[in-house]
Design an enzyme around this catalytic site. Structure first.
Site, PDB file in Angstrom:
ATOM      1  N   TYR A   1      18.587  55.670  36.753  1.00 42.08           N
ATOM      2  CA  TYR A   1      19.365  54.558  36.196  1.00 42.08           C
ATOM      3  C   TYR A   1      20.420  55.078  35.217  1.00 42.08           C
ATOM      4  O   TYR A   1      21.563  54.634  35.235  1.00 42.08           O
ATOM      5  CB  TYR A   1      18.425  53.578  35.483  1.00 42.08           C
ATOM      6  CG  TYR A   1      19.093  52.270  35.154  1.00 42.08           C
ATOM      7  CD1 TYR A   1      18.958  51.167  35.998  1.00 42.08           C
ATOM      8  CD2 TYR A   1      19.874  52.130  34.005  1.00 42.08           C
ATOM      9  CE1 TYR A   1      19.585  49.964  35.706  1.00 42.08           C
ATOM     10  CE2 TYR A   1      20.501  50.934  33.714  1.00 42.08           C
ATOM     11  CZ  TYR A   1      20.354  49.846  34.554  1.00 42.08           C
ATOM     12  OH  TYR A   1      20.979  48.664  34.272  1.00 42.08           O
TER      13      TYR A   1
ATOM     14  N   ALA B   1      44.311  53.970  44.666  1.00 42.25           N
ATOM     15  CA  ALA B   1      43.603  53.912  45.953  1.00 42.25           C
ATOM     16  C   ALA B   1      44.075  55.012  46.914  1.00 42.25           C
ATOM     17  O   ALA B   1      43.274  55.648  47.587  1.00 42.25           O
ATOM     18  CB  ALA B   1      43.768  52.536  46.583  1.00 42.25           C
TER      19      ALA B   1
ATOM     20  N   ASP C   1      47.191  52.226  40.074  1.00 39.14           N
ATOM     21  CA  ASP C   1      46.242  51.832  41.115  1.00 39.14           C
ATOM     22  C   ASP C   1      46.225  53.007  42.088  1.00 39.14           C
ATOM     23  O   ASP C   1      47.166  53.223  42.855  1.00 39.14           O
ATOM     24  CB  ASP C   1      46.699  50.537  41.800  1.00 39.14           C
ATOM     25  CG  ASP C   1      45.772  50.140  42.956  1.00 39.14           C
ATOM     26  OD1 ASP C   1      45.081  51.023  43.507  1.00 39.14           O
ATOM     27  OD2 ASP C   1      45.767  48.959  43.332  1.00 39.14           O
TER      28      ASP C   1
ATOM     29  N   PHE D   1      48.739  44.808  44.981  1.00 38.05           N
ATOM     30  CA  PHE D   1      47.855  44.515  46.106  1.00 38.05           C
ATOM     31  C   PHE D   1      47.256  43.115  45.902  1.00 38.05           C
ATOM     32  O   PHE D   1      47.173  42.633  44.779  1.00 38.05           O
ATOM     33  CB  PHE D   1      46.754  45.578  46.224  1.00 38.05           C
ATOM     34  CG  PHE D   1      45.851  45.311  47.396  1.00 38.05           C
ATOM     35  CD1 PHE D   1      46.352  45.375  48.685  1.00 38.05           C
ATOM     36  CD2 PHE D   1      44.528  44.939  47.211  1.00 38.05           C
ATOM     37  CE1 PHE D   1      45.533  45.084  49.775  1.00 38.05           C
ATOM     38  CE2 PHE D   1      43.709  44.652  48.293  1.00 38.05           C
ATOM     39  CZ  PHE D   1      44.210  44.723  49.577  1.00 38.05           C
ATOM     40  N   ASP D   2      46.804  42.474  47.002  1.00 35.51           N
ATOM     41  CA  ASP D   2      46.385  41.063  46.885  1.00 35.51           C
ATOM     42  C   ASP D   2      45.193  40.831  45.958  1.00 35.51           C
ATOM     43  O   ASP D   2      45.152  39.817  45.262  1.00 35.51           O
ATOM     44  CB  ASP D   2      46.160  40.397  48.244  1.00 35.51           C
ATOM     45  CG  ASP D   2      45.361  41.229  49.221  1.00 35.51           C
ATOM     46  OD1 ASP D   2      45.702  42.404  49.390  1.00 35.51           O
ATOM     47  OD2 ASP D   2      44.417  40.706  49.812  1.00 35.51           O
TER      48      ASP D   2
ATOM     49  N   LYS E   1      39.354  54.388  49.950  1.00 38.06           N
ATOM     50  CA  LYS E   1      40.546  54.940  50.630  1.00 38.06           C
ATOM     51  C   LYS E   1      40.548  56.461  50.435  1.00 38.06           C
ATOM     52  O   LYS E   1      39.834  57.158  51.134  1.00 38.06           O
ATOM     53  CB  LYS E   1      41.818  54.298  50.065  1.00 38.06           C
ATOM     54  CG  LYS E   1      42.045  52.860  50.550  1.00 38.06           C
ATOM     55  CD  LYS E   1      41.294  51.848  49.760  1.00 38.06           C
ATOM     56  CE  LYS E   1      41.685  50.422  50.064  1.00 38.06           C
ATOM     57  NZ  LYS E   1      40.840  49.464  49.349  1.00 38.06           N
TER      58      LYS E   1
ATOM     59  N   HIS F   1      43.352  34.303  53.134  1.00 40.00           N
ATOM     60  CA  HIS F   1      43.471  35.005  54.420  1.00 40.00           C
ATOM     61  C   HIS F   1      42.139  35.454  55.001  1.00 40.00           C
ATOM     62  O   HIS F   1      41.991  35.565  56.205  1.00 40.00           O
ATOM     63  CB  HIS F   1      44.422  36.204  54.291  1.00 40.00           C
ATOM     64  CG  HIS F   1      43.986  37.224  53.289  1.00 40.00           C
ATOM     65  ND1 HIS F   1      44.039  37.000  51.938  1.00 40.00           N
ATOM     66  CD2 HIS F   1      43.469  38.462  53.438  1.00 40.00           C
ATOM     67  CE1 HIS F   1      43.588  38.066  51.305  1.00 40.00           C
ATOM     68  NE2 HIS F   1      43.235  38.966  52.191  1.00 40.00           N
TER      69      HIS F   1
HETATM   70  N1  F0G Z   1      44.341  48.382  45.384  1.00 38.53           N
HETATM   71  C1  F0G Z   1      44.896  48.686  46.573  1.00 38.53           C
HETATM   72  C2  F0G Z   1      46.234  49.348  46.616  1.00 38.53           C
HETATM   73  C3  F0G Z   1      44.219  48.364  47.749  1.00 38.53           C
HETATM   74  O1  F0G Z   1      44.796  48.665  48.922  1.00 38.53           O
HETATM   75  C4  F0G Z   1      42.942  47.757  47.667  1.00 38.53           C
HETATM   76  C5  F0G Z   1      42.204  47.411  48.872  1.00 38.53           C
HETATM   77  C6  F0G Z   1      42.405  47.464  46.416  1.00 38.53           C
HETATM   78  C7  F0G Z   1      43.146  47.800  45.283  1.00 38.53           C
HETATM   79  C8  F0G Z   1      41.083  46.797  46.243  1.00 38.53           C
HETATM   80  O2  F0G Z   1      40.059  47.685  46.504  1.00 38.53           O
HETATM   81  O3  F0G Z   1      38.925  46.766  48.542  1.00 38.53           O
HETATM   82  O4  F0G Z   1      37.846  48.499  47.108  1.00 38.53           O
HETATM   83  O5  F0G Z   1      38.088  46.190  46.281  1.00 38.53           O
HETATM   84  N2  F0G Z   1      42.711  47.413  50.004  1.00 38.53           N
HETATM   85  C9  F0G Z   1      42.044  47.211  51.268  1.00 38.53           C
HETATM   86  C10 F0G Z   1      43.058  47.198  52.372  1.00 38.53           C
HETATM   87  C11 F0G Z   1      41.093  46.066  51.320  1.00 38.53           C
HETATM   88  O6  F0G Z   1      42.689  46.865  53.506  1.00 38.53           O
HETATM   89  O7  F0G Z   1      44.211  47.550  52.119  1.00 38.53           O
HETATM   90  P1  F0G Z   1      38.657  47.249  47.154  1.00 38.53           P
END
Ligand code: F0G
Length: 463
Positions: free
Chosen positions: A72, A222, A220, A129-130, A263, A455
């Site tokens: 833990y 990713a 960010d 990102f969304d 990613k 979506h």
């Molecule tokens: N930031 C970016 C640039 C992303 O592309 C994503 C996720 C996230 C944050 C959120 O991360 O999914 O681990 O919670 N992108 C995926 C996509 C879902 O299909 O582009 P997450």
């Protein structure tokens, strides 16, 4: 004669996938209410819905799964990850989270606030990102997109279409009170503009402006490794620098980072927030403990922390990136060869088809990119994703549909999963839709939708 290029790995374990009949796909897509998120994965042949959590781990990563320490507190796997983050990104502090959006939730709770505390605040960035935008708007704050205009013209060959418009940023920072700007989010590569990179000069420029105005800069991260690859390929002065060295410089300009490890971490689940400043990390810690878990696991299993510690090293390997970004580029070239309009230059993780130019007869009110994504699935069982008006969602105030500058279908390529023959199959599938594009005149109308991030669960019927 020069020998041809081949991948720097061989395959140890495979997953069986099946092709399907057109009439079955027709029934499946109807039952899914024309939303590709509702399709079962076994109803898909080549799945390019996302490159997120879909990569193939290496034997070294699987070894870390066995070595995972599930304690833990203070697990060995946590310290392995801490060492990787410090060495590769250069951040002394981090909090694990179960994925990228969870990392956003933790960071934004600390920096923007919770509930009504976000009202009136603005979070500038390149195209958010969304989920990032979702977490900002959920706090009643505004996500301000300052991406350069070139990004919205798919034919413009600008090498860094993820860049921030520094003139607009400077103007915004001059005119807006400091208290209204909790953080700047720089997404590298910029997913929403087509997996497009941000140049080192631009990262530096954003950093200088943010510093001048006392605004923290968070990256960010990713797809940070793919961004570093493009800097090495395209930015003068970096052509003979090592990927790791470029990565260290990119992050040296930031106060911290959020990462979806699904990613460029090449793991199936995971994320983290990294910090340079101890006080900022401490402020975020209580939110992490509340939402994610104790600060040495934060919603991740020990084994996943271990696999991520290796994934970060592998994704910053030159030969890996050459294969990875190279495969995406070969898919892009196969599309261009057929005359299909795509975002150029090609992005790092995906090819983005310009649906507006592909289907000029479909009205934007009938969701052009969604229409194309459904046709591609029908044609060959290839699953992509809509990056258009459905994703852009309704304006939080007027509740009207927001129509983005571009209607795109993203074909995201999972890391180390598909072969180039799969990519040829995808290009041929899209090519067949291209050949019958004149017959596609109508799109879809929404029959059901959620109030936020619609979506994922939207239901549609043919218009
Ligand atoms: N930031 C970016 C640039 C992303 O592309 C994503 C996720 C996230 C944050 C959120 O991360 O999914 O681990 O919670 N992108 C995926 C996509 C879902 O299909 O582009 P997450």
């Amino acid at each position: 004669m020069n020998l041809p290029y081949a991948e720097p790995w061989r395959i140890k374990s495979i997953e069986i996938i099946h092709r399907s009949r057109a009439e079955d796909r027709e029934a499946w897509i109807r039952a899914a209410h024309y939303n590709l998120f509702n399709i079962k994965s076994e109803e898909v042949y080549v799945d390019l819905l996302t490159d997120s959590g879909t990569g193939a781990m290496s034997a070294q990563q699987w070894a870390e799964i066995m070595l995972g320490d599930e304690s833990y507190a203070g697990a060995t796997s946590y310290y392995k990850l801490k060492e990787s983050i410090e060495e590769i990104l250069g951040f002394p502090y981090f909090l694990p989270a179960h994925q990228g959006r969870a990392a956003e939730n933790v960071l934004f709770s600390a920096l923007i606030g919770v509930g009504e505390e976000g009202r009136g605040k603005i979070v500038p960035g390149n195209s958010h990102f969304d989920t990032t935008k979702g977490h900002i708007e959920f706090r009643h704050a505004e996500a301000l997109d300052l991406t350069i205009a070139e990004a919205f013209d798919t034919e413009n060959p600008h090498p860094f279409k993820g860049n921030v418009d520094l003139v607009r940023l400077a103007d915004f920072l001059e005119k807006t009170p400091r208290e209204s700007i909790p953080v700047f989010i720089l997404t590298i590569t910029c997913n929403s503009s087509g997996g497009q990179p941000v140049s080192m000069a631009n990262i530096r420029g954003v950093s200088e402006l943010c510093r001048k105005h006392g605004v923290p800069l968070f990256i960010d991260a990713a797809r940070f490794a793919e961004n570093a690859w493009f800097i090495r390929q395209r930015e003068s002065g970096y052509e003979s620098r090592g990927i790791r060295e470029i990565v260290r410089e990119m992050f040296s300009y930031a106060d911290g980072a959020t990462m979806s490890s699904k990613k460029d971490g090449i793991v199936n689940i995971g994320g983290f927030v990294a910090f340079r400043d101890r006080a900022m990390m401490e402020k975020a810690t209580s939110f992490n403990i509340m939402f994610e878990g104790f600060n040495t696991y934060g919603g991740m299993a020990g084994r996943d922390l271990g696999a991520l510690s290796v994934g970060l090293r592998e994704s910053t390997d030159y030969e890996y990136l050459e294969a990875r970004v190279g495969q995406v580029a070969r898919l892009g070239a196969a599309m261009v060869e057929r005359g299909i309009p795509v975002q150029k230059p090609f992005g790092g993780h995906a090819i983005f088809i310009d649906a507006g130019r592909f289907l000029p007869h479909v009205r934007r009110e009938e969701y052009v990119a969604q229409t194309l994504a459904v046709e591609i699935y029908r044609e060959g069982g290839v699953r992509g994703v809509e990056i258009g008006a459905i994703l852009a969602d309704r304006d939080p105030v007027t509740r009207k549909d927001r129509f983005p500058a571009l209607e795109l279908v993203r074909l995201a390529v999972p890391r180390r999963v598909y072969t180039d023959l799969h990519m040829e199959y995808v290009a041929a599938t899209v090519g067949n839709v291209w050949d019958r594009r004149a017959d596609i005149k109508r799109g879809y109308r929404i029959t059901r939708e959620a109030p936020i991030l619609r979506h994922f669960t939207v239901e549609l019927e043919p218009a």
